[in-house]
Design an enzyme around this catalytic site. Sequence first.
Site, PDB file in Angstrom:
ATOM      1  N   ASP A 147       9.103   1.216   3.894  1.00 28.55           N
ATOM      2  CA  ASP A 147       8.303   0.330   3.739  1.00 28.55           C
ATOM      3  C   ASP A 147       6.938   0.650   2.849  1.00 28.55           C
ATOM      4  O   ASP A 147       6.308   1.799   3.187  1.00 28.55           O
ATOM      5  CB  ASP A 147       7.620  -0.121   5.294  1.00 28.55           C
ATOM      6  CG  ASP A 147       7.097  -1.585   5.361  1.00 28.55           C
ATOM      7  OD1 ASP A 147       6.017  -1.886   4.407  1.00 28.55           O
ATOM      8  OD2 ASP A 147       7.513  -2.457   6.270  1.00 28.55           O
TER       9      ASP A 147
ATOM     10  N   ASP B 103      10.483  -2.303   0.297  1.00 28.72           N
ATOM     11  CA  ASP B 103      10.158  -3.838   0.466  1.00 28.72           C
ATOM     12  C   ASP B 103       9.038  -4.283  -0.640  1.00 28.72           C
ATOM     13  O   ASP B 103       9.348  -5.134  -1.431  1.00 28.72           O
ATOM     14  CB  ASP B 103       9.946  -4.232   1.679  1.00 28.72           C
ATOM     15  CG  ASP B 103       8.630  -3.514   2.510  1.00 28.72           C
ATOM     16  OD1 ASP B 103       8.180  -2.483   1.911  1.00 28.72           O
ATOM     17  OD2 ASP B 103       8.246  -3.905   3.623  1.00 28.72           O
ATOM     18  N   HIS B 104       8.151  -3.361  -0.966  1.00 23.55           N
ATOM     19  CA  HIS B 104       6.990  -3.664  -1.801  1.00 23.55           C
ATOM     20  C   HIS B 104       6.416  -2.228  -2.158  1.00 23.55           C
ATOM     21  O   HIS B 104       6.833  -1.342  -1.614  1.00 23.55           O
ATOM     22  CB  HIS B 104       5.833  -4.597  -1.295  1.00 23.55           C
ATOM     23  CG  HIS B 104       5.326  -4.116   0.006  1.00 23.55           C
ATOM     24  ND1 HIS B 104       4.753  -3.008   0.235  1.00 23.55           N
ATOM     25  CD2 HIS B 104       5.630  -4.498   1.330  1.00 23.55           C
ATOM     26  CE1 HIS B 104       4.238  -2.843   1.467  1.00 23.55           C
ATOM     27  NE2 HIS B 104       5.016  -3.531   2.311  1.00 23.55           N
TER      28      HIS B 104
ATOM     29  N   SER C  89       5.683  -7.456   3.817  1.00 24.51           N
ATOM     30  CA  SER C  89       7.041  -7.186   4.366  1.00 24.51           C
ATOM     31  C   SER C  89       7.853  -8.057   4.948  1.00 24.51           C
ATOM     32  O   SER C  89       9.078  -8.139   5.038  1.00 24.51           O
ATOM     33  CB  SER C  89       6.572  -6.050   5.442  1.00 24.51           C
ATOM     34  OG  SER C  89       6.132  -4.837   4.863  1.00 24.51           O
TER      35      SER C  89
ATOM     36  N   GLU D 201      14.359   1.723   8.998  1.00 23.58           N
ATOM     37  CA  GLU D 201      12.927   1.503   8.222  1.00 23.58           C
ATOM     38  C   GLU D 201      12.148   2.668   8.458  1.00 23.58           C
ATOM     39  O   GLU D 201      12.001   3.071   9.763  1.00 23.58           O
ATOM     40  CB  GLU D 201      12.504   0.369   8.736  1.00 23.58           C
ATOM     41  CG  GLU D 201      11.242   0.043   7.840  1.00 23.58           C
ATOM     42  CD  GLU D 201      10.041  -0.942   8.579  1.00 23.58           C
ATOM     43  OE1 GLU D 201       9.257  -1.732   7.874  1.00 23.58           O
ATOM     44  OE2 GLU D 201      10.296  -1.070   9.839  1.00 23.58           O
TER      45      GLU D 201
ATOM     46  N   HIS E 292      -0.899  -4.547  -0.965  1.00 23.05           N
ATOM     47  CA  HIS E 292       0.111  -4.335  -1.743  1.00 23.05           C
ATOM     48  C   HIS E 292       0.004  -4.398  -3.078  1.00 23.05           C
ATOM     49  O   HIS E 292      -0.892  -5.373  -3.597  1.00 23.05           O
ATOM     50  CB  HIS E 292       1.404  -5.215  -0.998  1.00 23.05           C
ATOM     51  CG  HIS E 292       1.405  -4.954   0.326  1.00 23.05           C
ATOM     52  ND1 HIS E 292       2.167  -6.234   1.013  1.00 23.05           N
ATOM     53  CD2 HIS E 292       1.235  -4.078   1.349  1.00 23.05           C
ATOM     54  CE1 HIS E 292       2.409  -5.771   2.370  1.00 23.05           C
ATOM     55  NE2 HIS E 292       1.730  -4.646   2.640  1.00 23.05           N
TER      56      HIS E 292
ATOM     57  N   THR F  73       9.607  -6.014   9.184  1.00 22.90           N
ATOM     58  CA  THR F  73      11.164  -5.764   8.447  1.00 22.90           C
ATOM     59  C   THR F  73      12.216  -5.418   9.355  1.00 22.90           C
ATOM     60  O   THR F  73      13.279  -6.115   8.940  1.00 22.90           O
ATOM     61  CB  THR F  73      10.768  -4.186   7.821  1.00 22.90           C
ATOM     62  OG1 THR F  73       9.834  -4.189   7.217  1.00 22.90           O
ATOM     63  CG2 THR F  73      12.059  -3.619   7.362  1.00 22.90           C
TER      64      THR F  73
ATOM     65  N   ASP G 158       3.760   2.546   4.802  1.00 21.36           N
ATOM     66  CA  ASP G 158       3.039   1.259   4.514  1.00 21.36           C
ATOM     67  C   ASP G 158       1.882   1.365   5.528  1.00 21.36           C
ATOM     68  O   ASP G 158       0.673   1.184   5.000  1.00 21.36           O
ATOM     69  CB  ASP G 158       3.807   0.175   4.591  1.00 21.36           C
ATOM     70  CG  ASP G 158       2.845  -1.182   4.693  1.00 21.36           C
ATOM     71  OD1 ASP G 158       2.529  -1.519   3.486  1.00 21.36           O
ATOM     72  OD2 ASP G 158       2.708  -1.645   5.635  1.00 21.36           O
TER      73      ASP G 158
ATOM     74  N   HIS H 183      -1.977   1.391   4.053  1.00 20.52           N
ATOM     75  CA  HIS H 183      -3.196   0.404   3.907  1.00 20.52           C
ATOM     76  C   HIS H 183      -4.482   1.084   4.046  1.00 20.52           C
ATOM     77  O   HIS H 183      -5.319   0.760   3.512  1.00 20.52           O
ATOM     78  CB  HIS H 183      -2.679  -0.383   4.881  1.00 20.52           C
ATOM     79  CG  HIS H 183      -1.782  -1.549   4.477  1.00 20.52           C
ATOM     80  ND1 HIS H 183      -2.203  -2.593   3.553  1.00 20.52           N
ATOM     81  CD2 HIS H 183      -0.430  -1.947   5.022  1.00 20.52           C
ATOM     82  CE1 HIS H 183      -1.384  -3.376   3.273  1.00 20.52           C
ATOM     83  NE2 HIS H 183      -0.244  -2.867   4.110  1.00 20.52           N
TER      84      HIS H 183
END
Length: 584
Positions: A135, A428-429, A184, A381, A542, A245, A386, A390
């Site tokens: 992620d 995912d990003h 996500s 995952e 993101h 996810t 992620d 952040h």
Amino acid sequence: MRTLLAAFAATTILAGAAQATTVYPLDRVTILVGSPFDFKVELNKQVKPEDVKITVNGQDYKTVLGGEAQFVELEKGKEDKALGSALLLRGLKISAPGAYKVEVAAGDETKSVTWNVYETAGQPKAKNIIFLLGDGLSVAHRTAARIMSKGMTEGKANGRLNMDDLDRMAFIGTSSTNAVSTDSANTMSAYMTGHKTAVNALGVYADRTPASLDDPRVETFAEALRRTTKKSIGIVATAEVEDATPAAVVSHTRNRSDKAEVVGMLLDVKPDVLLGGGSAYFLGKEVAGSKRKDNQDYIKLFQDAGYKLATDKNELAANASAEGKLLGLFHTGNMDVTLDREFLKKGTVDKFPNQPGLVEMTKVALDRLSKNPDGFFLMVEGSSIDKMSHPLDWDRAVFETIEFDQAIGVARDFQKAHPDTLIVVTGDHTHGVSIIGTVDDEKPGTEMREKVGTYAEAGFPNYNDENGDGYPDKVDVSRRLFLSANNGPDHYETFRPKLDGPFVPAVQNEKKEYVANEQYKDVPGAVFVQGNLPKGSESGVHAVDDVVLQSAGPGSEEFHGYMEQSDVYRVLADTFALGSKQTN
């Protein structure tokens, strides 16, 4: 000039009229033969049913789609706002591949979309698919993980990550249907349904009505497997199992925050192995720590459905080679990250001291799922790459990437013994993060920013892995990587790993604005960094950059060049021949 202006005005009016009507599925969508989906038309005005004409390839839609849509005279939005009429037909299937042109007319409103319905290979290419998603996984995370884990000498890496040797690659576009940006939910949903959708949406097209659970649905990959095969399904995550996810494998909601409802959707599909955090949404509201609003005991419902329960790494190990379904819930929320769980013993490790890691969960999942002679689909995952990116906590994010790569190693070892397995590794990003150079504590002075080395001054970091576990023995070495984001809130940059717990860059003030967290203000050498995001943003966001997908095994030859995330689903479906006559 007048002619040009008139032409421009006419074009604008026509374009506006063309967009007044919305049709779901959207234009240019790809749909798997036989895969159920909901068809919806949203009109901008209130009309009579006899005023609406819908054709598919020139024929009345009822003939082609096999049913008559429910007519809604007037849909309403928030505060009872009139939105217009609508038509809805749920659960339809198209059995013949080809191009389908859908045309809608209602008074002065018109809309035309084209759907591409596709078949898959006649026979499966692989028995198993292991889909590993980091992620937020960005190129900088990979590079930093390689340097921290393997080291670098004279400009060459001293070793390779497991993901480095996956031989088939593609760049993947991540944008949502309603914005260039992404989250996500819509990204993983595109992977798991073959349909792009809006930010925060899972397994649905996000329509205009406020309710989050009634939007037009599309089939998820897990549902397609249940419909067409006898394969087992596994979901492994270090986040809550209801998080975006893992939820995307099975779920249908406009709002990824519908986590209590997602638990019910997980029970509906019944993945054979379900491992992660998030027990708070399984517990009735009277139980301490519950986040449900009802007294439904989903742990009991899962157990009644034949699941064995594991709540820590010992119970997980005890169930490793058993048969039957397995539910592992190791935290009420997201599981602690690797740096805290294994090394610093920070975060919530004191409350949940015996959590397994991603590698252990992946091993158990593969052991259990591989007992099915028909094969399996496993989604793994690395959730907190992620979750630590952040808040700009790069050291924790990189340790998460190392753990994720070790889980890839487990998958690669399985593939060596089971070559009829496709492995897909992707994100995912991305995040807007880059490696700038190093921070060298040995440089003179007290100003930490003067210790940042760039270009030739960067040298090489001095991480060591004496015990060979793949992680640097210390994260706070004297010369370490300097990662930096191109976005974020106001915060204090300390140029150091956060050894007391995950970084909290910004906190709310009395105006509900996020301001730099003064907890870090007096850290020696800390520098105030003015944010470039709106003051309502508490963390970094993101990036829109493409993600890198890597793969190996049968079916991987279909990954190449640039692809949309929804195209990835088509490769997965083709690998398992989900649209062939043999499986429909």
